[in-house]
Design a protein around this motif. Structure first.
Motif, mmCIF file in Angstrom:
data_model
loop_
_atom_site.group_PDB
_atom_site.id
_atom_site.type_symbol
_atom_site.label_atom_id
_atom_site.label_comp_id
_atom_site.label_asym_id
_atom_site.label_seq_id
_atom_site.Cartn_x
_atom_site.Cartn_y
_atom_site.Cartn_z
ATOM 1 N N LEU A 140 0.845 -1.113 0.008
ATOM 2 C CA LEU A 140 -0.002 0.057 0.092
ATOM 3 C C LEU A 140 0.932 1.209 0.004
ATOM 4 N N TRP A 141 1.926 1.238 0.423
ATOM 5 C CA TRP A 141 2.812 2.292 0.622
ATOM 6 C C TRP A 141 4.535 1.814 0.972
ATOM 7 N N GLU A 142 5.161 2.500 0.301
ATOM 8 C CA GLU A 142 6.577 2.151 0.548
ATOM 9 C C GLU A 142 7.440 3.584 0.622
ATOM 10 N N SER A 143 8.347 3.697 1.779
ATOM 11 C CA SER A 143 9.031 4.795 2.235
ATOM 12 C C SER A 143 10.465 5.131 1.264
ATOM 13 N N GLY A 144 10.967 3.931 0.760
ATOM 14 C CA GLY A 144 12.380 4.350 0.349
ATOM 15 C C GLY A 144 13.196 4.568 1.461
ATOM 16 N N LEU A 145 14.465 4.551 1.280
ATOM 17 C CA LEU A 145 15.435 4.839 2.248
ATOM 18 C C LEU A 145 15.112 6.081 3.223
ATOM 19 N N ILE A 146 14.955 5.839 4.492
ATOM 20 C CA ILE A 146 14.750 6.934 5.600
ATOM 21 C C ILE A 146 16.375 7.198 6.417
ATOM 22 N N LYS A 147 16.981 8.070 6.208
ATOM 23 C CA LYS A 147 18.171 8.259 6.858
ATOM 24 C C LYS A 147 18.154 8.746 8.428
ATOM 25 N N PRO A 148 19.290 8.461 9.102
ATOM 26 C CA PRO A 148 18.808 8.756 10.543
ATOM 27 C C PRO A 148 18.556 10.215 10.694
ATOM 28 N N GLY A 149 17.486 10.306 11.800
ATOM 29 C CA GLY A 149 16.898 11.859 11.842
ATOM 30 C C GLY A 149 16.033 12.475 11.063
ATOM 31 N N VAL A 150 15.490 11.528 10.077
ATOM 32 C CA VAL A 150 14.562 12.208 9.164
ATOM 33 C C VAL A 150 13.008 11.180 9.440
ATOM 34 N N GLU A 151 11.982 12.343 9.273
ATOM 35 C CA GLU A 151 10.684 11.936 9.421
ATOM 36 C C GLU A 151 9.810 11.881 8.083
ATOM 37 N N VAL A 152 8.899 11.137 8.229
ATOM 38 C CA VAL A 152 7.906 11.034 6.917
ATOM 39 C C VAL A 152 6.556 11.320 7.771
ATOM 40 N N GLY A 153 5.876 12.537 7.534
ATOM 41 C CA GLY A 153 4.769 12.879 8.309
ATOM 42 C C GLY A 153 3.500 12.144 7.956
ATOM 43 N N GLU A 154 3.036 11.870 6.407
ATOM 44 C CA GLU A 154 2.055 11.249 6.068
ATOM 45 C C GLU A 154 2.306 10.249 4.676
ATOM 46 N N GLN A 155 1.614 9.497 4.683
ATOM 47 C CA GLN A 155 1.719 8.545 3.764
ATOM 48 C C GLN A 155 0.653 8.252 2.639
ATOM 49 N N ARG A 156 0.815 8.602 1.287
ATOM 50 C CA ARG A 156 -0.253 8.421 0.417
ATOM 51 C C ARG A 156 -0.236 6.854 -0.021
ATOM 52 N N LEU A 157 -1.426 6.520 0.154
ATOM 53 C CA LEU A 157 -1.516 4.827 -0.147
ATOM 54 C C LEU A 157 -1.760 4.800 -1.812
ATOM 55 N N SER A 158 -1.313 3.397 -2.130
ATOM 56 C CA SER A 158 -1.333 3.319 -3.583
ATOM 57 C C SER A 158 -2.910 3.096 -4.183
ATOM 58 N N ARG A 159 -3.896 3.040 -3.311
ATOM 59 C CA ARG A 159 -5.195 3.160 -3.452
ATOM 60 C C ARG A 159 -6.109 3.204 -2.375
ATOM 61 N N ALA A 160 -7.247 3.694 -2.397
ATOM 62 C CA ALA A 160 -8.179 3.999 -1.281
ATOM 63 C C ALA A 160 -8.806 2.576 -0.643
ATOM 64 N N LEU A 161 -8.814 2.699 0.434
ATOM 65 C CA LEU A 161 -9.115 1.426 1.176
ATOM 66 C C LEU A 161 -10.850 1.608 1.631
ATOM 67 N N SER A 162 -11.435 0.931 1.768
ATOM 68 C CA SER A 162 -12.909 0.770 2.034
ATOM 69 C C SER A 162 -12.835 1.100 3.807
#
Length: 198
Positions: A140-162
């Motif tokens: 549904l979602w993939e971050s890629g590499l997250i380096k130390p100290g980095v934050e990802v705030g929200e995730q856009r999913l590959s499709r809408a869920l029911s």
């Protein structure tokens, strides 16, 4: 009035009131319980079972003590140990070669496809991390590499869920910080419950 009878070794009967220690071969008097020899045998048979019971209780007590006093869940493989569920604010120092990851057991999704999980790679880590949100084998979602100290705030999913609750899994992997060719190290799976608002 009834009288108990004991047979001696010669086969003669004698009134119970007349029995003396000299009557040889006497085994049992009706209604009097086990003989001293039988009581001794019974005690000898019971002793190993009592010891086994005591040892099992001690083992169970030791396991219960270990379970209650064990550290946070740790996963080890590929040269990296994971200290799961401990934030950098936990006060627990990070061991060399370890990666501190945060678990996200509950994720809320709005608009059907926007997840809100503040995914962060702790600044004290010496490895990059990646997160994949998996639902029944579908990414549904993939971050890629997250380096130390980095934050990802929200995730856009590959499709809408029911709307409703979905059981999913976070697949988290540690990576070397080599810019040209990062090497994937070990992985850990963590259960996740996705709640989609109506």
């Amino acid at each position: 009035m009834e009288s108990d009878v004991l047979l001696s070794h010669e086969g003669e009967s004698a009134d119970i009131n007349e029995i003396t220690p000299e009557v040889a071969g006497a085994k049992h008097v009706r209604g009097s319980g086990p003989s001293p020899e039988e009581e001794h045998k019974n005690r000898k048979r019971a002793l190993p079972w009592i010891l086994v019971g005591v040892l099992l209780l001690a083992l169970l007590g030791g396991l219960a003590a270990w379970w209650l006093m064990r550290p946070a869940e740790t996963h080890e493989a590929g040269g990296v140990s994971w200290a799961q569920g401990q934030s950098s604010e936990s006060g627990t120092p990070l061991q060399p070669g370890s990666v501190r990851i945060a678990g996200y057991p509950k994720v809320e999704v709005t608009g059907g496809s926007v997840a809100h999980a503040p995914i962060k790679n702790s600044a004290e880590n010496t490895f990059a991390v990646s997160y994949i949100l998996d639902l029944d084998g579908e990414t549904l979602w993939e971050s890629g590499l997250i380096k130390p100290g980095v934050e990802v705030g929200e995730q856009r999913l590959s499709r809408a869920l029911s709307p409703g609750v979905h059981k999913a899994t976070w697949l988290v992997q540690a990576w070397t910080l080599d810019e040209k060719d990062p090497q994937g190290l070990n992985k850990v799976e963590m259960p996740c419950e996705i709640t989609v608002a109506q």
